[in-house]
Structure formats: C-alpha cells, structure tokens
Design a protein around this motif. Structure first.
Motif, PDB file in Angstrom:
ATOM      1  N   PRO A 145     -52.804   8.403 117.987  1.00 36.76           N
ATOM      2  CA  PRO A 145     -54.088   8.176 118.648  1.00 36.76           C
ATOM      3  C   PRO A 145     -53.928   7.445 119.978  1.00 36.76           C
ATOM      4  CG  PRO A 145     -53.751   6.515 116.976  1.00 36.76           C
ATOM      5  CD  PRO A 145     -52.558   7.427 116.907  1.00 36.76           C
ATOM      6  N   GLN A 148     -53.877   2.750 121.161  1.00 32.12           N
ATOM      7  CA  GLN A 148     -53.299   2.145 119.963  1.00 32.12           C
ATOM      8  C   GLN A 148     -51.821   1.896 120.211  1.00 32.12           C
ATOM      9  OE1 GLN A 148     -55.424   2.017 117.123  1.00 32.12           O
ATOM     10  NE2 GLN A 148     -53.995   0.733 115.994  1.00 32.12           N
ATOM     11  N   GLN A 224     -59.091   8.700 119.271  1.00 32.81           N
ATOM     12  CA  GLN A 224     -58.951   8.064 117.966  1.00 32.81           C
ATOM     13  C   GLN A 224     -59.730   8.778 116.859  1.00 32.81           C
ATOM     14  OE1 GLN A 224     -59.173   3.886 117.565  1.00 32.81           O
ATOM     15  NE2 GLN A 224     -57.908   3.444 119.344  1.00 32.81           N
ATOM     16  N   ASN A 242     -62.909   0.601 114.143  1.00 38.11           N
ATOM     17  CA  ASN A 242     -62.012  -0.537 114.220  1.00 38.11           C
ATOM     18  C   ASN A 242     -62.690  -1.827 113.790  1.00 38.11           C
ATOM     19  OD1 ASN A 242     -59.819   0.903 115.228  1.00 38.11           O
ATOM     20  ND2 ASN A 242     -60.641   0.839 117.301  1.00 38.11           N
TER      21      ASN A 242
END
Length: 257
Positions: A145, A148, A224, A242
């Motif tokens: 992703p 990250q 993501q 997240n």
C-alpha cells in the motif's frame, strides 16, 4: 534542514528515495557554488598577476615554491586561514547534515500508530518470492500500500543475490542463512501521478549465475483501500482504516518465523 528529517514529528516522514534525492541536490548545489567561486577566483588571479612583460612592482611579493605563510598577519597568511576556515565550516556542516540524514535512512521513520508491514523477500535462481504476514506468497511481484512503511527481510535459498530497486533507492544483500533488513515507502501522490497504480522494477545486483540478467521483478503500490481489498482476498484480515492501531498490527504484524 536536519530536524524535519531526523525527528519526524507525527506522521510527517519521507521515503528513502526523497531523502537521497535531497542529499544529491544539496551536494550538487553546494559543489557547483564552491567550484564556481574557486574557478572564478583562480582565473581572476591568473589575470591579475599575469606576466605582461614589464618590470614587477616593488610591492609585489611573489610566492616561491614550498613557501608557507609566516603567520604574522601578512596578506598571504590571512588569505590562507580565511580559506581554511571557510572550507572547514562547509565540510563540517556537510558531514553533520549527511550523517543525520543517513541515520534516519538506517533506522527508518517511526510510523507511530499506523503500523508497519513486514514482508519476507527470498531470492532464488532466478527470481524473487515474497511472503506476507498472513503466509500468502507471491512470485515476481510484491504488492504493497501507499503511505505505509514497508519493512523487508531479505534472504536467499541458494546463492548470493542482491535485492534492489534503483527507483526506490533500496538495495539489500540476499545471503543464504542470513537476513538483511531494509524499508521503503511510496506516497499516495506518487501513486496518483502514475495513474492510480505505481510500479517499480526490481533487479538482482549480484552476479548469481547464467540467468542473472533475467532475474527481475516488480513492486506494485496501490492506494490503501485497494490494497486492503487485495490483502483480504489472499486470506489476510486487513484492518478497516487506520483508526485502530491494534487492528492494523493484527493485520500487518511481523513476518512469520
């Protein structure tokens, strides 16, 4: 300039490629500036003290081979110590700057609650295999992703290889029985710039046999949300968003032993 890179407050951190590009730009700009000044000053002195065929002035103190300044305040001594002092400042500043940035590259950014993704990279004659936290493996293509930190543990099942991507500025030796750690990251802006899916070529940088030149692979970087969907299809329990660090850690924990 160093603090924003070393301290990395919050989620404000950068990829290795961006850091190395900054180092290159700083050294190139400063080297060009210093080189221009030195060459210009040299040419100016060549013109000023050229031999025009006439008698030299009585005040002209011509240098001799092997001569050192007396250190008693003469013009030669002043110029020498001025140039030495400026050079020392430039060199020390560059050393401190580069050392601080390379420490950041060595240790990697602290992603806080975002969690890290750890992938085992195993080289073999002549290809690459990637093992994800849930045990899923892919050959030839690593899918990760954006935004990250990706931690990789690099090893080999047969001979020495070297896993690297020139575009991402990463290289790690792949040695049988040993693992080498590295990390990389790609921003969502870069993914969008490549049309919603960024790809980077992987190569082996260690001569490992007849198929060495064909030992290529690819790193594919997805947004993501798309990566979570892909990861769930492989059997991984990808976290939704997240907001929960525990969920992310469960989804993208350490590399299986």
């Amino acid at each position: 300039m160093i603090d924003p890179i070393i301290l990395q407050p919050g989620g404000d951190w950068r990829a290795q490629a961006e850091v190395f590009e900054e180092i290159f730009f700083v050294f190139l700009a400063l080297g060009t500036l210093v080189g221009t000044i030195v060459v210009a000053y040299t040419l100016w002195n060549v013109y000023k003290y050229r031999d025009d065929g006439g008698e030299p002035k009585e005040s002209f103190d011509a240098p001799t081979v092997g001569e050192l300044p007396t250190g008693q305040g003469g013009p030669k001594a002043k110029k020498l110590f001025l140039s030495f002092g400026l050079s020392a400042i430039v060199v020390i500043s560059l050393v401190v700057y580069a050392y601080g940035i390379l420490l950041y590259v060595e240790e990697g950014p602290d992603t806080g609650d975002e969690g890290d993704i750890e992938i085992l990279v195993e080289g073999y004659q002549f290809g690459w295999e990637y093992e994800y936290p849930n045990g899923h493996t892919t050959t030839g293509e690593m899918v990760v992703p954006a935004d990250q930190r990706i931690d990789i543990e690099v090893t080999s099942r047969d001979v020495w290889h070297n896993f690297g991507s020139s575009e991402l500025r990463i290289k790690s030796d792949a040695i049988p029985g040993e693992t080498n750690s590295n990390w990389f990251s790609v921003s969502s802006e870069e993914v969008e710039a490549q049309g919603g899916e960024a790809t980077y070529r992987v190569e082996c940088f260690e001569l490992c046999g007849q198929g060495h030149s064909a030992m290529k692979g690819q790193i594919t970087v997805l947004p993501q949300d798309e990566w979570r969907e892909w990861y769930e299809e492989t059997g991984g329990d990808a976290a939704e968003g997240n907001s929960s660090s525990a969920s992310v850690s469960a989804a993208v924990g350490g590399v299986p032993a």
